[in-house]
Scaffold this motif. Structure first.
Motif, PDB file in Angstrom:
ATOM      1  N   GLY A  18       0.605  -0.942  -0.123  1.00 29.72           N
ATOM      2  CA  GLY A  18      -0.122  -0.037   0.342  1.00 29.72           C
ATOM      3  C   GLY A  18       1.086   1.015   0.324  1.00 29.72           C
ATOM      4  N   CYS A  87       0.034   2.027  -7.919  1.00 31.02           N
ATOM      5  CA  CYS A  87       0.147   2.535  -9.510  1.00 31.02           C
ATOM      6  C   CYS A  87       1.395   3.011  -9.998  1.00 31.02           C
ATOM      7  CB  CYS A  87      -0.171   2.456 -10.353  1.00 31.02           C
ATOM      8  SG  CYS A  87      -1.741   3.229 -10.029  1.00 31.02           S
ATOM      9  N   LYS A 193      -2.826   2.146 -16.376  1.00 37.96           N
ATOM     10  CA  LYS A 193      -1.995   3.119 -15.920  1.00 37.96           C
ATOM     11  C   LYS A 193      -1.265   3.464 -17.394  1.00 37.96           C
ATOM     12  CE  LYS A 193      -3.334   3.046 -12.022  1.00 37.96           C
ATOM     13  NZ  LYS A 193      -4.808   3.407 -11.236  1.00 37.96           N
ATOM     14  N   ILE A 259      -2.973  -4.429  -9.140  1.00 34.78           N
ATOM     15  CA  ILE A 259      -2.818  -2.676  -9.019  1.00 34.78           C
ATOM     16  C   ILE A 259      -3.756  -3.025  -7.710  1.00 34.78           C
ATOM     17  CG2 ILE A 259      -3.283  -0.615  -8.984  1.00 34.78           C
ATOM     18  CD1 ILE A 259      -2.856  -0.759 -12.069  1.00 34.78           C
ATOM     19  N   ASP A 260      -2.713  -2.698  -6.725  1.00 31.51           N
ATOM     20  CA  ASP A 260      -3.986  -3.035  -4.906  1.00 31.51           C
ATOM     21  C   ASP A 260      -4.895  -2.419  -5.255  1.00 31.51           C
ATOM     22  OD1 ASP A 260      -3.085   0.268  -3.721  1.00 31.51           O
ATOM     23  OD2 ASP A 260      -3.533  -0.108  -5.512  1.00 31.51           O
ATOM     24  N   GLY A 294      -8.828   3.239   1.118  1.00 35.44           N
ATOM     25  CA  GLY A 294      -6.919   3.666   2.055  1.00 35.44           C
ATOM     26  C   GLY A 294      -6.458   4.651   1.913  1.00 35.44           C
ATOM     27  N   THR A 295      -5.840   5.310   1.491  1.00 32.78           N
ATOM     28  CA  THR A 295      -5.623   6.515   1.509  1.00 32.78           C
ATOM     29  C   THR A 295      -5.822   6.795   0.604  1.00 32.78           C
ATOM     30  OG1 THR A 295      -2.513   5.724   2.267  1.00 32.78           O
ATOM     31  CG2 THR A 295      -3.343   7.489   1.447  1.00 32.78           C
ATOM     32  N   CYS A 298     -10.921   4.051  -4.090  1.00 24.55           N
ATOM     33  CA  CYS A 298     -11.226   3.081  -5.258  1.00 24.55           C
ATOM     34  C   CYS A 298     -12.188   2.357  -5.593  1.00 24.55           C
ATOM     35  CB  CYS A 298      -9.415   2.451  -6.319  1.00 24.55           C
ATOM     36  SG  CYS A 298      -8.106   3.081  -6.054  1.00 24.55           S
ATOM     37  N   GLU A 328     -13.360   2.123 -12.644  1.00 27.18           N
ATOM     38  CA  GLU A 328     -12.875   2.718 -12.217  1.00 27.18           C
ATOM     39  C   GLU A 328     -12.468   4.329 -11.818  1.00 27.18           C
ATOM     40  OE1 GLU A 328      -8.297   1.877 -11.437  1.00 27.18           O
ATOM     41  OE2 GLU A 328      -8.490   2.921  -9.159  1.00 27.18           O
ATOM     42  N   ARG A 396     -10.208  13.117  -8.650  1.00 30.56           N
ATOM     43  CA  ARG A 396      -9.988  12.662  -9.429  1.00 30.56           C
ATOM     44  C   ARG A 396     -11.607  11.570 -10.383  1.00 30.56           C
ATOM     45  NH1 ARG A 396      -7.710   6.525  -7.020  1.00 30.56           N
ATOM     46  NH2 ARG A 396      -5.268   8.215  -7.254  1.00 30.56           N
TER      47      ARG A 396
END
Ligand SMILES: Nc1ncnc2c1ncn2[C@@H]1O[C@H](COP(=O)(O)OP(=O)(O)O)[C@@H](O)[C@H]1O
Ligand SMILES: O=C(CO)[C@H](O)[C@H](O)COP(=O)(O)O
Length: 491
Positions: A18, A87, A193, A259-260, A294-295, A298, A328, A396
């Motif tokens: 992460g 990413c 990405k 990707i996470d 998380g931070t 998504c 996403e 975003r």
């Protein structure tokens, strides 16, 4: 084997990198979590909007957590290893040694993190091309994607980095290379990405148009010209060197990475919901929205046919669930924003002291403090006069506008603990309203979403989960907070 004999146990290790830490999980063949470990990773912010990490520090942390979760296990029964990661962009020279992504020439810092916003001029010029690949990232490329960062390196670190570079990896792919020596990339990272098309491959005209024709000239050898679906077995598996680093045996299977957010999405979106009384029981999996919070957050929604949602990344084919298209949505700062608002408040030292005295996290303390001060009304009413606009790091999705800023209205001269708790609540609500904004944009374009599945650090915060249920219109019964350990290994 006689009927009475148990099948030999088979184990799998998943590693999740992460933003702030690396986590590893050991699961058995049924996906039961047997061991878990985490370890912090270094982050540098040498100037505003520049966020850097070290690929060697991240690899070392992967080794620490992997050794921890396999303690006491017969290594011969470990059948597979998988990685997911943010990413972020990893830069290595032709001998795979780290190169600096900064003006200080510090090659330890060879990773431009996903939330780095240095490449504003570059992404604006890329978007001005209106190239057709942009329709597959919601119409507007994010400054957080790789092409803008690559162009920044070419334009700003030509001699110390760009000319010496041999390999540009997405962090998940760097980890699977480090484990196997195979430079193949995952379809997940390249499609999401890097503008790679699962159907057509690289688009030469895009790279030439944006000023990165270098990659076309060497047949994409620096960014990947062998691409595998997530979960595919890489080469001959774990190399002897990596096996020593990780405390595993050489030769075990290593999966092409994810990707996470895609690993988290894969881990929750297919959850068996029978017996939970959820409205999505009996509905198609496309009725579920996985929110990895998380931070950042998504918002992962899938469909059988491509759905073009303005301002929402994708549609991406087979990037998360094989055979499905993925959209996403996202909020670049979620946990990071909540931490920022709470830690920056005048009453934070008092909060810290009181939470410590109670052996609680500051968030558990704030949640209980809100219950104390809400009196007879539902807790959400406490913010009737205080509102937050959460775009402190741009928007975003679905506005896709990196110039937007955050805002707080309704402040008074009060700076006590009550004031901090109400500002914290308003921030949580603002993030939930952002999720609703994204969900409605996806539904307006054709998605039909009945249930949110949350995972990630914020899914451990009951107030965060409840506000999402209340504000997105899915009632508490529809809202299910799933703790997805590291789904990577469930393949
Ligand atoms: N138990 C918890 N309660 C409330 N917030 C939490 C909890 N655990 C983690 N968080 C928050 O989640 C965020 C980190 O989420 P996590 O998924 O661990 O991070 P990463 O972005 O590194 O994947 C941080 O903002 C942290 O404050
Ligand atoms: O853009 C991404 C996924 O597509 C980033 O990897 C993600 O937003 C960072 O995740 P986290 O907040 O868990 O660190």
């Amino acid at each position: 084997m006689s009927g009475g004999e148990q099948k030999p146990k088979r184990y799998y290790v998943g590693v999740d990198v992460g933003t702030g830490s690396v986590r590893a999980a050991l699961v058995d063949q049924s996906g039961v979590l047997l061991a878990f470990a985490d370890h912090p990773i270094e982050k540098w912010e040498p100037q505003f909007n520049h966020h850097e990490q070290s690929s060697e520090d991240i690899w070392a942390a992967c080794c620490v957590v992997t050794k921890k979760v396999v303690q006491g296990i017969d290594l011969n029964q470990i059948r597979g290893l998988g990685f997911d990661a943010t990413c972020s962009l990893v830069v290595l020279d032709k001998e795979f040694h780290p190169l600096p992504v900064n003006h200080e020439g510090d090659s330890r810092r060879n990773v431009i993190m996903w939330l780095d916003h240095r490449a504003v001029s570059q992404v604006n010029r890329i978007n001005e091309t209106k190239h057709s690949v942009l329709q597959y990232v919601g119409g507007v490329m994010s400054v957080e994607m790789q092409a803008p960062k690559l162009l920044w390196l070419k334009e700003n670190l030509r001699e110390t980095c760009w000319d010496k570079a041999g390999h540009f990896f997405d962090l998940p792919d760097f980890l699977s290379w480090k484990a196997t020596g195979v430079t193949a990339r995952s379809l997940c990272s390249l499609v999401c990405k890097w503008t790679y098309s699962a159907e057509k491959g690289w688009d030469d005209s895009f790279w030439k148009m944006v000023g990165l024709e270098d990659f076309v000239a060497d047949n994409y050898s620096k960014i990947g010209n062998q691409v595998l679906p997530p979960g595919a077995s890489l080469g001959n598996g774990l190399t002897p060197e990596a096996a020593r680093d990780l405390g595993l045996l050489p030769g075990i299977a290593v999966a092409a990475s994810l990707i996470d957010a895609h690993a988290g999405g894969l881990g929750v979106i297919g959850a068996d919901v029978r017996g939970h009384g959820l409205v999505c029981e009996g509905q198609p999996v496309t009725s579920r929205l996985a929110v990895i919070c998380g931070t950042s957050s998504c918002h992962m929604g899938i469909s059988k046919d491509p759905i073009f949602v303005p301002g929402v990344w994708g549609p991406y084919f087979s990037a998360m669930v094989p055979g499905f298209w993925l959209n996403e949505g996202g909020q670049s700062v979620t946990g990071k924003l909540i931490d920022h608002m709470v830690q920056g408040h005048a009453a934070f030292p008092e909060l810290q002291a009181k939470a410590t005295a109670r052996c609680q996290s500051v968030y558990a303390y704030l949640n209980s403090h809100l219950d104390l001060i809400k009196k007879a009304q539902p807790v959400g009413f406490l913010t009737v006069d205080l509102h937050v606009w959460p775009d402190f790091h741009g928007n975003r999705s679905p506005l896709a506008d990196l110039t937007l800023k955050g805002m707080v209205t309704g402040l008074t001269l009060s700076q006590d603990l009550d004031d901090l708790a109400i500002l914290y609540l308003a921030t949580v609500q603002a993030i939930a309203l952002g999720t609703r904004f994204i969900k409605e944009a996806m539904e307006a374009a054709g998605h039909s979403i009945s249930t949110l599945f949350l995972c990630g650090g914020l899914s451990k915060n009951p107030l965060f989960v409840q506000m999402h249920a209340d504000i997105t219109g899915s009632n508490g019964k529809n809202e299910q907070s799933w703790e997805s350990c590291v789904p990577e290994t469930r393949r």
